[in-house]
Design an enzyme around this catalytic site. Sequence first.
Site, PDB file in Angstrom:
ATOM      1  N   HIS A  24       0.800  -1.227   0.000  1.00 38.00           N
ATOM      2  CA  HIS A  24       0.000   0.000   0.000  1.00 38.00           C
ATOM      3  C   HIS A  24       0.835   1.281   0.000  1.00 38.00           C
ATOM      4  O   HIS A  24       0.703   2.138   0.875  1.00 38.00           O
ATOM      5  CB  HIS A  24      -1.107   0.003   1.064  1.00 38.00           C
ATOM      6  CG  HIS A  24      -0.745  -0.400   2.458  1.00 38.00           C
ATOM      7  ND1 HIS A  24       0.220   0.232   3.184  1.00 38.00           N
ATOM      8  CD2 HIS A  24      -1.264  -1.366   3.256  1.00 38.00           C
ATOM      9  CE1 HIS A  24       0.280  -0.325   4.372  1.00 38.00           C
ATOM     10  NE2 HIS A  24      -0.585  -1.304   4.441  1.00 38.00           N
ATOM     11  N   HIS A  78      -6.636  -9.291  13.240  1.00 42.51           N
ATOM     12  CA  HIS A  78      -6.676  -8.125  12.339  1.00 42.51           C
ATOM     13  C   HIS A  78      -7.179  -8.584  10.971  1.00 42.51           C
ATOM     14  O   HIS A  78      -6.745  -9.616  10.468  1.00 42.51           O
ATOM     15  CB  HIS A  78      -5.253  -7.566  12.262  1.00 42.51           C
ATOM     16  CG  HIS A  78      -5.054  -6.419  11.351  1.00 42.51           C
ATOM     17  ND1 HIS A  78      -6.021  -5.477  11.095  1.00 42.51           N
ATOM     18  CD2 HIS A  78      -3.957  -6.028  10.638  1.00 42.51           C
ATOM     19  CE1 HIS A  78      -5.524  -4.577  10.265  1.00 42.51           C
ATOM     20  NE2 HIS A  78      -4.277  -4.899   9.958  1.00 42.51           N
ATOM     21  N   GLU A  80      -6.926  -7.073   7.961  1.00 42.19           N
ATOM     22  CA  GLU A  80      -6.253  -6.697   6.709  1.00 42.19           C
ATOM     23  C   GLU A  80      -5.808  -7.970   5.978  1.00 42.19           C
ATOM     24  O   GLU A  80      -5.395  -8.958   6.607  1.00 42.19           O
ATOM     25  CB  GLU A  80      -5.076  -5.740   6.959  1.00 42.19           C
ATOM     26  CG  GLU A  80      -4.661  -5.064   5.663  1.00 42.19           C
ATOM     27  CD  GLU A  80      -3.800  -3.812   5.846  1.00 42.19           C
ATOM     28  OE1 GLU A  80      -3.348  -3.529   6.964  1.00 42.19           O
ATOM     29  OE2 GLU A  80      -3.576  -3.130   4.818  1.00 42.19           O
ATOM     30  N   ASP A  82      -3.395  -9.185   4.364  1.00 44.44           N
ATOM     31  CA  ASP A  82      -2.123  -9.916   4.502  1.00 44.44           C
ATOM     32  C   ASP A  82      -2.199 -10.895   5.678  1.00 44.44           C
ATOM     33  O   ASP A  82      -1.339 -11.764   5.816  1.00 44.44           O
ATOM     34  CB  ASP A  82      -0.922  -8.974   4.637  1.00 44.44           C
ATOM     35  CG  ASP A  82      -1.129  -7.819   5.592  1.00 44.44           C
ATOM     36  OD1 ASP A  82      -2.275  -7.523   5.950  1.00 44.44           O
ATOM     37  OD2 ASP A  82      -0.120  -7.193   5.975  1.00 44.44           O
ATOM     38  N   HIS A 145      -3.434  -0.931  13.816  1.00 46.38           N
ATOM     39  CA  HIS A 145      -3.663   0.313  13.113  1.00 46.38           C
ATOM     40  C   HIS A 145      -5.007   0.350  12.392  1.00 46.38           C
ATOM     41  O   HIS A 145      -5.266   1.295  11.622  1.00 46.38           O
ATOM     42  CB  HIS A 145      -2.524   0.566  12.118  1.00 46.38           C
ATOM     43  CG  HIS A 145      -2.515  -0.401  10.944  1.00 46.38           C
ATOM     44  ND1 HIS A 145      -2.524   0.046   9.651  1.00 46.38           N
ATOM     45  CD2 HIS A 145      -2.542  -1.743  10.858  1.00 46.38           C
ATOM     46  CE1 HIS A 145      -2.505  -0.991   8.827  1.00 46.38           C
ATOM     47  NE2 HIS A 145      -2.507  -2.075   9.533  1.00 46.38           N
ATOM     48  N   ASP A 164      -0.067  -6.324  13.879  1.00 48.58           N
ATOM     49  CA  ASP A 164       0.915  -5.524  13.127  1.00 48.58           C
ATOM     50  C   ASP A 164       1.909  -4.792  14.037  1.00 48.58           C
ATOM     51  O   ASP A 164       3.020  -4.452  13.598  1.00 48.58           O
ATOM     52  CB  ASP A 164       0.183  -4.485  12.274  1.00 48.58           C
ATOM     53  CG  ASP A 164      -0.281  -5.053  10.948  1.00 48.58           C
ATOM     54  OD1 ASP A 164       0.378  -5.960  10.419  1.00 48.58           O
ATOM     55  OD2 ASP A 164      -1.302  -4.570  10.425  1.00 48.58           O
ATOM     56  N   TYR A 191       8.820   0.940   9.620  1.00 52.43           N
ATOM     57  CA  TYR A 191       7.471   0.385   9.806  1.00 52.43           C
ATOM     58  C   TYR A 191       6.661   1.303  10.735  1.00 52.43           C
ATOM     59  O   TYR A 191       5.512   1.632  10.454  1.00 52.43           O
ATOM     60  CB  TYR A 191       7.645  -0.999  10.403  1.00 52.43           C
ATOM     61  CG  TYR A 191       6.419  -1.851  10.537  1.00 52.43           C
ATOM     62  CD1 TYR A 191       6.131  -2.830   9.593  1.00 52.43           C
ATOM     63  CD2 TYR A 191       5.572  -1.735  11.635  1.00 52.43           C
ATOM     64  CE1 TYR A 191       5.037  -3.655   9.735  1.00 52.43           C
ATOM     65  CE2 TYR A 191       4.477  -2.546  11.783  1.00 52.43           C
ATOM     66  CZ  TYR A 191       4.211  -3.507  10.827  1.00 52.43           C
ATOM     67  OH  TYR A 191       3.116  -4.314  10.984  1.00 52.43           O
ATOM     68  N   HIS A 224       4.586  -9.489  11.293  1.00 51.28           N
ATOM     69  CA  HIS A 224       5.591  -9.309  10.238  1.00 51.28           C
ATOM     70  C   HIS A 224       6.978  -9.298  10.877  1.00 51.28           C
ATOM     71  O   HIS A 224       7.180  -8.681  11.933  1.00 51.28           O
ATOM     72  CB  HIS A 224       5.417  -7.959   9.530  1.00 51.28           C
ATOM     73  CG  HIS A 224       4.120  -7.785   8.826  1.00 51.28           C
ATOM     74  ND1 HIS A 224       3.794  -8.420   7.654  1.00 51.28           N
ATOM     75  CD2 HIS A 224       3.035  -7.009   9.136  1.00 51.28           C
ATOM     76  CE1 HIS A 224       2.588  -8.047   7.261  1.00 51.28           C
ATOM     77  NE2 HIS A 224       2.096  -7.205   8.151  1.00 51.28           N
TER      78      HIS A 224
HETATM   79 FE1  FEO Z   1      -2.500  -4.109   8.798  1.00 54.46          FE
HETATM   80 FE2  FEO Z   1      -0.001  -6.401   8.180  1.00 54.46          FE
HETATM   81  O1  FEO Z   1      -1.714  -5.605   8.006  1.00 54.46           O
END
Ligand code: FEO
Length: 393
Positions: A24, A78, A80, A82, A145, A164, A191, A224
Amino acid sequence: MEAIKIAENIYWVGVIDWNLRNLHGYSTHEGSSYNAFLILDEKVVLIDTVKKEYASQLIDKISDIIDPKKIDLVISNHTEMDHSGSLFEVMHRIGEDKPIICSAMGEKALKRHFKSNWNYRVVKDGEEFSIGKRTLQFFETRMLHWPDSMFSYVKEDEILFSSDAFGQHYAGPERFDDDITPEIWYQAKKYYANIILPYSELVLKLIEKVKSAGLNFNMICPDHGIIWRVNPLSIIEAYNIWARQEPARYALVIYDTMWNSTKLMAEEIVEALGHYGVYAKSMYIKAYDRSEIMAEILTAGAVIIGSPTINNGLYPTVADFLCYFKGLKPVNKIVAAFGSYGWSGEAVKLINETFDSMKLNTVDSIRSQYLPDENCIKSCHELAKKIAEQLPS
Ligand code: FEO
């Protein structure tokens, strides 16, 4: 990379995305990983999934440890994609009726995204859930987030699965902070600057909340990058510092140029800042990705942005950067605008309007018609002097 045992009956079953180069709008030159975790207890628990295209790798890793059908529940920290991208495949493999533990906002987001009426089990902030010998505790971390974000904590093992937060987009062979490198620290900082920065006030409140709850951490497992196990408190302390955004005697001159006049101004300002004892760095927008510039801005005390005027407006690269910069809401910076123009010269005014909308403290601005003349060079030095005087010594 195979599944990795991270504690007794707890496994990393994530995947490494070596080739990811953009997420993104954020440059990921070191790739990333999508970390998912499997806990074997009286109930078998999968914490988060991975990007959709890696679903088979996730299933294979789980299958090396246990038949995926034996998974009793999935925790979605979460929504999102990913982390939820493989949920469809996972639910298909383990049984569509198995519970998905998530926050109330998580349920809404998952329902809207997947259009699937799975068996959601909504948990509240602080709620506990026994899986046998272990107790999981959930903490809502709204807007860290996304509105749905939450942490899952294994009380007996003192392991935090932090979604995240505390992550890094990094695809190296390391899975732990045993031999943490400057590159990994840089990726953690980048990050923060590009994902967590707008929510810094919430980060500080969360750190206070964790302290008052007296939680201990043997391990912090973000979704991550590497897992923090040697010194988990080091990343919390780093967040505590980054979230405060205390200004340093560090200035960035960020610019693009059309016929080198704005570049000449940038170079004069950088040199003069050095003369006045400020550590200053020039960042030509075409030489850096916007997310690399944000990583520097995180610790800078002054941000000076230059743009030529084109078609009565900003240079497109500067407009792009300003849009990204504004969205990440940095605070405690002093700012200034500069730029060259031929006849109308709106760019500096437009940069200043962005600064004003962000409630940043503008020191001054400089415009130069065509090539910078002696007066313009003098103004560049005066601007540097004012910035040096306002930055902490
Ligand atoms: Fe907010 Fe790693 O996705």
